[in-house]
Write a protein that holds these residues in place. Structure first.
Motif, PDB file in Angstrom:
ATOM      1  N   MET A   1       0.842  -1.185   0.000  1.00  0.00           N
ATOM      2  CA  MET A   1       0.000   0.000   0.000  1.00  0.00           C
ATOM      3  C   MET A   1       0.883   1.243   0.000  1.00  0.00           C
ATOM      4  O   MET A   1       1.890   1.296   0.693  1.00  0.00           O
ATOM      5  CB  MET A   1      -0.908  -0.022   1.235  1.00  0.00           C
ATOM      6  N   ASN A   2       0.499   2.226  -0.764  1.00  0.00           N
ATOM      7  CA  ASN A   2       1.212   3.496  -0.770  1.00  0.00           C
ATOM      8  C   ASN A   2       0.586   4.433   0.257  1.00  0.00           C
ATOM      9  O   ASN A   2      -0.629   4.447   0.445  1.00  0.00           O
ATOM     10  CB  ASN A   2       1.153   4.142  -2.152  1.00  0.00           C
ATOM     11  N   PHE A   3       1.444   5.219   0.892  1.00  0.00           N
ATOM     12  CA  PHE A   3       0.989   6.161   1.899  1.00  0.00           C
ATOM     13  C   PHE A   3       1.445   7.561   1.521  1.00  0.00           C
ATOM     14  O   PHE A   3       2.452   7.736   0.842  1.00  0.00           O
ATOM     15  CB  PHE A   3       1.567   5.794   3.275  1.00  0.00           C
ATOM     16  N   ASP A   4       0.695   8.550   1.976  1.00  0.00           N
ATOM     17  CA  ASP A   4       1.108   9.935   1.795  1.00  0.00           C
ATOM     18  C   ASP A   4       2.201  10.294   2.799  1.00  0.00           C
ATOM     19  O   ASP A   4       3.164  10.968   2.453  1.00  0.00           O
ATOM     20  CB  ASP A   4      -0.093  10.882   1.990  1.00  0.00           C
ATOM     21  N   ILE A   5       2.017   9.827   4.034  1.00  0.00           N
ATOM     22  CA  ILE A   5       2.937  10.191   5.112  1.00  0.00           C
ATOM     23  C   ILE A   5       3.285   8.962   5.935  1.00  0.00           C
ATOM     24  O   ILE A   5       2.402   8.199   6.323  1.00  0.00           O
ATOM     25  CB  ILE A   5       2.310  11.254   6.042  1.00  0.00           C
ATOM     26  N   SER A   6       4.570   8.788   6.201  1.00  0.00           N
ATOM     27  CA  SER A   6       5.052   7.775   7.141  1.00  0.00           C
ATOM     28  C   SER A   6       5.587   8.516   8.351  1.00  0.00           C
ATOM     29  O   SER A   6       6.459   9.380   8.217  1.00  0.00           O
ATOM     30  CB  SER A   6       6.183   6.944   6.523  1.00  0.00           C
ATOM     31  N   ILE A   7       5.059   8.204   9.516  1.00  0.00           N
ATOM     32  CA  ILE A   7       5.506   8.855  10.740  1.00  0.00           C
ATOM     33  C   ILE A   7       6.325   7.850  11.532  1.00  0.00           C
ATOM     34  O   ILE A   7       5.844   6.760  11.851  1.00  0.00           O
ATOM     35  CB  ILE A   7       4.312   9.374  11.555  1.00  0.00           C
ATOM     36  N   ILE A   8       7.549   8.235  11.822  1.00  0.00           N
ATOM     37  CA  ILE A   8       8.479   7.348  12.507  1.00  0.00           C
ATOM     38  C   ILE A   8       8.636   7.815  13.951  1.00  0.00           C
ATOM     39  O   ILE A   8       8.958   8.982  14.208  1.00  0.00           O
ATOM     40  CB  ILE A   8       9.834   7.335  11.793  1.00  0.00           C
ATOM     41  N   ILE A   9       8.413   6.874  14.867  1.00  0.00           N
ATOM     42  CA  ILE A   9       8.559   7.154  16.293  1.00  0.00           C
ATOM     43  C   ILE A   9       9.621   6.215  16.851  1.00  0.00           C
ATOM     44  O   ILE A   9       9.397   5.004  16.921  1.00  0.00           O
ATOM     45  CB  ILE A   9       7.236   6.956  17.052  1.00  0.00           C
ATOM     46  N   PRO A  10      10.806   6.737  17.243  1.00  0.00           N
ATOM     47  CA  PRO A  10      11.773   5.885  17.928  1.00  0.00           C
ATOM     48  C   PRO A  10      11.247   5.578  19.328  1.00  0.00           C
ATOM     49  O   PRO A  10      10.761   6.475  20.025  1.00  0.00           O
ATOM     50  CB  PRO A  10      13.047   6.724  17.978  1.00  0.00           C
ATOM     51  N   ILE A  22       0.792   8.471  19.790  1.00  0.00           N
ATOM     52  CA  ILE A  22       0.000   7.859  18.717  1.00  0.00           C
ATOM     53  C   ILE A  22      -1.351   8.557  18.576  1.00  0.00           C
ATOM     54  O   ILE A  22      -1.778   8.885  17.467  1.00  0.00           O
ATOM     55  CB  ILE A  22      -0.191   6.349  18.968  1.00  0.00           C
ATOM     56  N   TYR A  23      -2.027   8.807  19.683  1.00  0.00           N
ATOM     57  CA  TYR A  23      -3.328   9.472  19.618  1.00  0.00           C
ATOM     58  C   TYR A  23      -3.224  10.872  19.018  1.00  0.00           C
ATOM     59  O   TYR A  23      -4.145  11.322  18.331  1.00  0.00           O
ATOM     60  CB  TYR A  23      -4.003   9.529  20.984  1.00  0.00           C
ATOM     61  N   SER A  24      -2.118  11.566  19.265  1.00  0.00           N
ATOM     62  CA  SER A  24      -1.980  12.905  18.684  1.00  0.00           C
ATOM     63  C   SER A  24      -1.884  12.829  17.159  1.00  0.00           C
ATOM     64  O   SER A  24      -2.254  13.776  16.469  1.00  0.00           O
ATOM     65  CB  SER A  24      -0.780  13.645  19.281  1.00  0.00           C
ATOM     66  N   ILE A  25      -1.405  11.717  16.632  1.00  0.00           N
ATOM     67  CA  ILE A  25      -1.369  11.514  15.177  1.00  0.00           C
ATOM     68  C   ILE A  25      -2.761  11.137  14.676  1.00  0.00           C
ATOM     69  O   ILE A  25      -3.244  11.685  13.687  1.00  0.00           O
ATOM     70  CB  ILE A  25      -0.359  10.402  14.813  1.00  0.00           C
ATOM     71  N   LEU A  26      -3.410  10.223  15.356  1.00  0.00           N
ATOM     72  CA  LEU A  26      -4.716   9.733  14.916  1.00  0.00           C
ATOM     73  C   LEU A  26      -5.804  10.798  15.008  1.00  0.00           C
ATOM     74  O   LEU A  26      -6.814  10.714  14.301  1.00  0.00           O
ATOM     75  CB  LEU A  26      -5.119   8.498  15.726  1.00  0.00           C
ATOM     76  N   LYS A  27      -5.626  11.805  15.849  1.00  0.00           N
ATOM     77  CA  LYS A  27      -6.637  12.851  16.043  1.00  0.00           C
ATOM     78  C   LYS A  27      -6.381  14.104  15.199  1.00  0.00           C
ATOM     79  O   LYS A  27      -6.962  15.146  15.451  1.00  0.00           O
ATOM     80  CB  LYS A  27      -6.702  13.240  17.519  1.00  0.00           C
ATOM     81  N   GLN A  28      -5.549  13.986  14.183  1.00  0.00           N
ATOM     82  CA  GLN A  28      -5.260  15.136  13.329  1.00  0.00           C
ATOM     83  C   GLN A  28      -6.516  15.605  12.596  1.00  0.00           C
ATOM     84  O   GLN A  28      -7.351  14.797  12.189  1.00  0.00           O
ATOM     85  CB  GLN A  28      -4.174  14.772  12.303  1.00  0.00           C
ATOM     86  N   LYS A  29      -6.628  16.929  12.417  1.00  0.00           N
ATOM     87  CA  LYS A  29      -7.725  17.528  11.665  1.00  0.00           C
ATOM     88  C   LYS A  29      -7.190  17.933  10.293  1.00  0.00           C
ATOM     89  O   LYS A  29      -6.035  18.326  10.170  1.00  0.00           O
ATOM     90  CB  LYS A  29      -8.277  18.748  12.401  1.00  0.00           C
ATOM     91  N   TYR A  30      -8.041  17.856   9.278  1.00  0.00           N
ATOM     92  CA  TYR A  30      -7.613  18.157   7.916  1.00  0.00           C
ATOM     93  C   TYR A  30      -8.598  19.103   7.257  1.00  0.00           C
ATOM     94  O   TYR A  30      -9.788  19.040   7.508  1.00  0.00           O
ATOM     95  CB  TYR A  30      -7.503  16.866   7.096  1.00  0.00           C
ATOM     96  N   ASN A  31      -8.080  19.987   6.393  1.00  0.00           N
ATOM     97  CA  ASN A  31      -8.936  20.905   5.646  1.00  0.00           C
ATOM     98  C   ASN A  31      -9.634  20.207   4.486  1.00  0.00           C
ATOM     99  O   ASN A  31     -10.752  20.528   4.142  1.00  0.00           O
ATOM    100  CB  ASN A  31      -8.115  22.068   5.080  1.00  0.00           C
ATOM    101  N   THR A  33      -8.830  16.433   1.940  1.00  0.00           N
ATOM    102  CA  THR A  33      -8.776  14.973   1.981  1.00  0.00           C
ATOM    103  C   THR A  33      -7.812  14.500   3.066  1.00  0.00           C
ATOM    104  O   THR A  33      -6.691  14.991   3.171  1.00  0.00           O
ATOM    105  CB  THR A  33      -8.303  14.424   0.618  1.00  0.00           C
ATOM    106  N   LYS A  34      -8.257  13.537   3.841  1.00  0.00           N
ATOM    107  CA  LYS A  34      -7.410  12.951   4.867  1.00  0.00           C
ATOM    108  C   LYS A  34      -6.309  12.123   4.201  1.00  0.00           C
ATOM    109  O   LYS A  34      -6.603  11.237   3.396  1.00  0.00           O
ATOM    110  CB  LYS A  34      -8.252  12.071   5.792  1.00  0.00           C
ATOM    111  N   PRO A  35      -5.034  12.409   4.507  1.00  0.00           N
ATOM    112  CA  PRO A  35      -3.957  11.636   3.881  1.00  0.00           C
ATOM    113  C   PRO A  35      -3.877  10.224   4.446  1.00  0.00           C
ATOM    114  O   PRO A  35      -4.306   9.959   5.561  1.00  0.00           O
ATOM    115  CB  PRO A  35      -2.696  12.431   4.253  1.00  0.00           C
TER     116      PRO A  35
END
Length: 159
Positions: A1-10, A22-31, A33-35
């Motif tokens: 699957m292709n993704f728009d954004i990969s977020i890496i957390i060490p 993780i929740y701060s990423i999942l709760k993002q608001k968008y103007n 289309t959600k990436p």
């Protein structure tokens, strides 16, 4: 699957803080289309974090195949190697993003190759301490000169 954004957390001894990150990423608001986002937990200790995959189907756990405790930089580099997004985002396991972080920074990263913004530093109780402000002339060479964490978005080809 292709993704728009990969977020890496060490991840190193982060069982108490990783859920908020993780929740701060999942709760993002968008103007618009959600990436499509994948979250890569790049593990750098011997603890098990597999249960965090239950929070979202696009969370991947990257367990090290060799040496542990290599540091956040090496854990990020391991994550970059397996990332499938066009943009790479970095977040530390004990930090969170504001709800409009990706909405604001993604267009800038797409245009200029990288985006970074102010970072508020909070204490363990969530109380405000100070703000790191990169200003208008912030460059890569300045990263190690300021205390605290910045979390840039950068095109994968530049990561």
């Amino acid at each position: 699957m292709n993704f728009d954004i990969s977020i890496i957390i060490p991840v190193y001894k982060a069982k108490k803080t990783i859920k908020n990150a993780i929740y701060s990423i999942l709760k993002q608001k968008y103007n618009y289309t959600k990436p499509k986002i994948e979250i890569i937990l790049s593990i750098d200790d011997s603890a098990r974090y597999d249960h965090f995959k239950l929070l979202n189907k696009n969370i991947r756990i990257l367990n090290p195949s060799g040496k542990l405790r290599t540091g956040a930089g090496e854990a990020r580099n391991r994550g970059i190697k397996i990332a499938r997004g066009k943009i790479i985002g970095f977040l530390d396991a004990d930090d969170t993003w504001s709800s409009n972080y990706l909405c604001e920074l993604k267009p800038i990263a797409m245009r200029y190759g990288m985006a970074i913004t102010k970072t508020e530093i909070l204490n363990q109780n969530g109380n405000y301490l100070f703000t790191l402000d990169p200003g208008y002339n912030f460059e890569i060479k300045h990263f190690g000169l300021l205390p605290g964490s910045f979390h840039p978005l950068v095109l994968k080809k530049l990561a």
